[in-house]
Design an enzyme around this catalytic site. Structure first.
Site, PDB file in Angstrom:
ATOM      1  CG  ASN A 136      48.368 -55.551 -46.994  1.00 43.97           C
ATOM      2  OD1 ASN A 136      47.819 -56.311 -46.199  1.00 43.97           O
ATOM      3  ND2 ASN A 136      49.674 -55.520 -47.166  1.00 43.97           N
ATOM      4  CB  CYS A 139      50.924 -57.125 -43.281  1.00 44.22           C
ATOM      5  SG  CYS A 139      51.510 -57.447 -44.940  1.00 44.22           S
ATOM      6  CB  CYS A 388      46.457 -97.762 -43.695  1.00 45.75           C
ATOM      7  SG  CYS A 388      44.873 -97.874 -44.544  1.00 45.75           S
TER       8      CYS A 388
HETATM    9  C1  LIG Z   1      58.368 -61.755 -47.913  1.00 44.29           C
HETATM   10  C2  LIG Z   1      56.910 -61.528 -48.095  1.00 44.29           C
HETATM   11  C3  LIG Z   1      56.418 -60.249 -48.136  1.00 44.29           C
HETATM   12  C4  LIG Z   1      55.063 -60.026 -48.302  1.00 44.29           C
HETATM   13  N1  LIG Z   1      54.618 -58.752 -48.399  1.00 44.29           N
HETATM   14  C5  LIG Z   1      53.298 -58.515 -48.617  1.00 44.29           C
HETATM   15  C6  LIG Z   1      52.833 -57.214 -48.825  1.00 44.29           C
HETATM   16  O1  LIG Z   1      53.584 -56.234 -48.848  1.00 44.29           O
HETATM   17  N2  LIG Z   1      51.508 -57.044 -49.033  1.00 44.29           N
HETATM   18  C7  LIG Z   1      50.628 -58.071 -49.049  1.00 44.29           C
HETATM   19  O2  LIG Z   1      49.433 -57.862 -49.248  1.00 44.29           O
HETATM   20  N3  LIG Z   1      51.066 -59.339 -48.876  1.00 44.29           N
HETATM   21  C8  LIG Z   1      52.367 -59.585 -48.661  1.00 44.29           C
HETATM   22  N4  LIG Z   1      52.815 -60.872 -48.537  1.00 44.29           N
HETATM   23  C9  LIG Z   1      51.831 -61.989 -48.568  1.00 44.29           C
HETATM   24  C10 LIG Z   1      51.664 -62.573 -49.971  1.00 44.29           C
HETATM   25  O3  LIG Z   1      51.166 -61.621 -50.878  1.00 44.29           O
HETATM   26  C11 LIG Z   1      50.705 -63.780 -49.940  1.00 44.29           C
HETATM   27  O4  LIG Z   1      49.438 -63.344 -49.502  1.00 44.29           O
HETATM   28  C12 LIG Z   1      51.184 -64.894 -49.023  1.00 44.29           C
HETATM   29  O5  LIG Z   1      52.568 -65.024 -49.083  1.00 44.29           O
HETATM   30  C13 LIG Z   1      50.517 -66.231 -49.344  1.00 44.29           C
HETATM   31  O6  LIG Z   1      50.848 -66.674 -50.641  1.00 44.29           O
HETATM   32  P1  LIG Z   1      52.008 -67.777 -50.933  1.00 44.29           P
HETATM   33  O7  LIG Z   1      51.731 -68.944 -50.051  1.00 44.29           O
HETATM   34  O8  LIG Z   1      51.913 -68.040 -52.391  1.00 44.29           O
HETATM   35  O9  LIG Z   1      53.295 -67.131 -50.552  1.00 44.29           O
HETATM   36  C14 LIG Z   1      54.169 -61.122 -48.396  1.00 44.29           C
HETATM   37  C15 LIG Z   1      54.680 -62.422 -48.361  1.00 44.29           C
HETATM   38  C16 LIG Z   1      56.033 -62.639 -48.234  1.00 44.29           C
HETATM   39  C17 LIG Z   1      56.573 -64.026 -48.222  1.00 44.29           C
END
Ligand SMILES: Cc1cc2nc3c(=O)[nH]c(=O)nc-3n(C[C@H](O)[C@H](O)[C@H](O)COP(=O)(O)O)c2cc1C
Length: 437
Positions: A136, A139, A388
């Protein structure tokens, strides 16, 4: 019946639909429910290093953007990585993998950018029987301020270094999850490849302030009078994600690097679009959080029905099929000419096409003809811009129609030549180059 079985960097799952690392994959209870509903795999909510678990805010964590029908279009969150103890997560992962051997279980990991931290956690994860790891680097909030997440993902040299450590200290396939909070997505993808990654996944969430509470003058979600930027996801981010996936898929330096596509996937069609642009499988978060786990059943049946209808036997038949048609602007055919056409039977005479064209574009639509409201395209003025079509409230009422080859465009005096600039054989097209080699 189309064969939806997926083999992504050697990780097998019965279908290409994985849940992305996020709250839906934070614990065994959820993941068991997800697998029962039919999800092919999960990327477990990101694990941190051993020690006191991270602490989330106890106020609102999410903000949203809605369409006029209150449908959720974009979701913003200020959540951190898992706030559960590392060993509880590892124990549950092992149990779930034992219960569901045919499903993919990937561990998402985010630890400090130090070799010892990665070296310490990898054997613990490997011991669970997980099929792979996802790094990851994405974030954008909370963890990046601590030198992790997108703070690493924005520096290609760090990405390469961490991927190299992971390849050195584990035999599990490594998927590098990229942040979209960067100017050129090809740079981190190239760095991940240089470090030896097996695949990339993208996108993680986009830095955002979703709205401002105008009574308190603070960003939403507001926690005790203050707000922070968060990560944006959901249907609204799909176009950004699709472009980034395509950029990597057609980059000669990363051509052939497996991609797990993420970002706004809500329907089978969204998934098929990611696959066509080069994703080997897809991951979903917001759609599951909005509609529940059973949404995967529509994704599976929809994709399968479409593949049957089109004669695509398996995923290999569709993955990457649209990549050769993604072109740089300069190779677009300027002698391809289309004009808007309004279906008079479908037209509800709202006049939105007229006002958009008249006020902001090319004055190519009539308003009044013989004293009657009548909206019709004037070919000699229409540049074929599609505005349009975009503003018309009636689906398929206005369509773009290509002029036939050899005909004359009344506006420019140009002759239509649809065969100009054949991208399929263009030297900048990596597929064409590979075919030539
Ligand atoms: C509440 C929340 C928590 C998330 N936590 C993580 C996480 O811990 N690790 C991670 O790699 N991505 C995290 N994500 C990102 C998602 O894995 C994903 O990459 C992102 O939401 C885009 O996909 P989506 O449009 O289908 O939600 C999180 C997303 C959300 C909404």
């Amino acid at each position: 019946m189309a064969d939806l079985r997926n083999n992504f960097v050697g990780i097998k799952s019965p279908n290409p639909f994985w849940l992305a690392s996020a709250p839906p994959t934070d614990k065994a209870y959820n993941v068991e429910r997800a697998f029962k509903a039919g999800w092919g795999g999960v990327v477990w909510k990101t694990l941190g290093e051993e020690g006191p678990p991270v602490v989330n805010v106890n106020g609102p964590r999410y903000g949203a953007i809605w369409g006029a029908d209150r449908r959720l279009l974009g979701l913003n969150n200020i959540e951190l990585i898992t706030d559960r103890d590392l060993f509880t997560n590892l124990r549950e992962m092992k149990q779930v993998k034992m219960n569901w051997p045919d499903r993919a279980l990937i561990a998402s990991i985010m630890v400090p950018c130090e070799e010892e931290s990665w070296k310490a956690i990898l054997p613990l994860v490997e011991e669970t029987g997980a099929d792979g790891i996802e790094l990851n680097f994405g974030c954008p909030h909370g963890m990046s301020e601590r030198g992790m997440g997108s703070a690493v993902g924005q520096v290609p040299e760090y990405i390469e270094m961490v991927v190299r450590w992971c390849k050195q200290y584990t035999r599990m396939p490594v998927i590098t999850k990229l942040t979209p909070n960067i100017t050129d997505i090809r740079k981190p993808a190239r760095a991940a490849k240089a470090g030896g990654t097996d695949a990339v996944s993208l996108i993680n969430t986009i830095n955002s302030i979703v709205s401002v509470d105008l009574d308190n003058f603070a960003p939403n979600p507001t926690v005790g009078g203050k707000g922070s930027h968060g990560g944006y996801c959901g249907p609204a981010v799909k176009p950004i994600a699709l472009n980034m996936v395509a950029e990597i898929a057609r980059d000669p330096e990363t051509y052939g690097l497996p991609i797990s596509g993420i970002g706004g996937i809500t329907t089978w069609r969204d998934a098929a679009e990611f696959l066509a642009l080069g994703a080997g499988n897809v991951q979903v978060c917001t759609a599951a959080m909005t509609y529940g786990f059973k949404i995967v059943q529509e994704m599976i049946s929809g994709l399968s029905d479409w593949m049957d209808e089109k004669g695509h036997r398996n995923l290999d038949d569709i993955v990457g099929r649209a990549v050769p048609n993604v072109s740089d602007w300069q190779y677009l055919n300027l002698n391809y000419i289309a004009k808007a056409k309004i279906d008079q039977d479908a037209c509800i005479k709202c006049g939105r096409c007229y006002i958009a064209c008249e006020d902001t574009s090319h004055q190519a639509i009539t308003n009044m003809v013989d004293g009657v409201r009548h909206f019709e395209v004037m070919d000699e003025e229409c540049v074929g811009c599609n505005l349009c079509v975009s503003v018309c409230p009636v689906e398929n009422c206005i369509t773009m129609e290509a002029l036939p080859a050899g005909s004359l465009d009344k506006r420019t005096g140009k002759t239509v030549d649809p065969n100009y600039a054949n991208w399929t054989t263009h030297p900048n097209n990596p597929m064409a180059r590979q075919a030539a080699e």
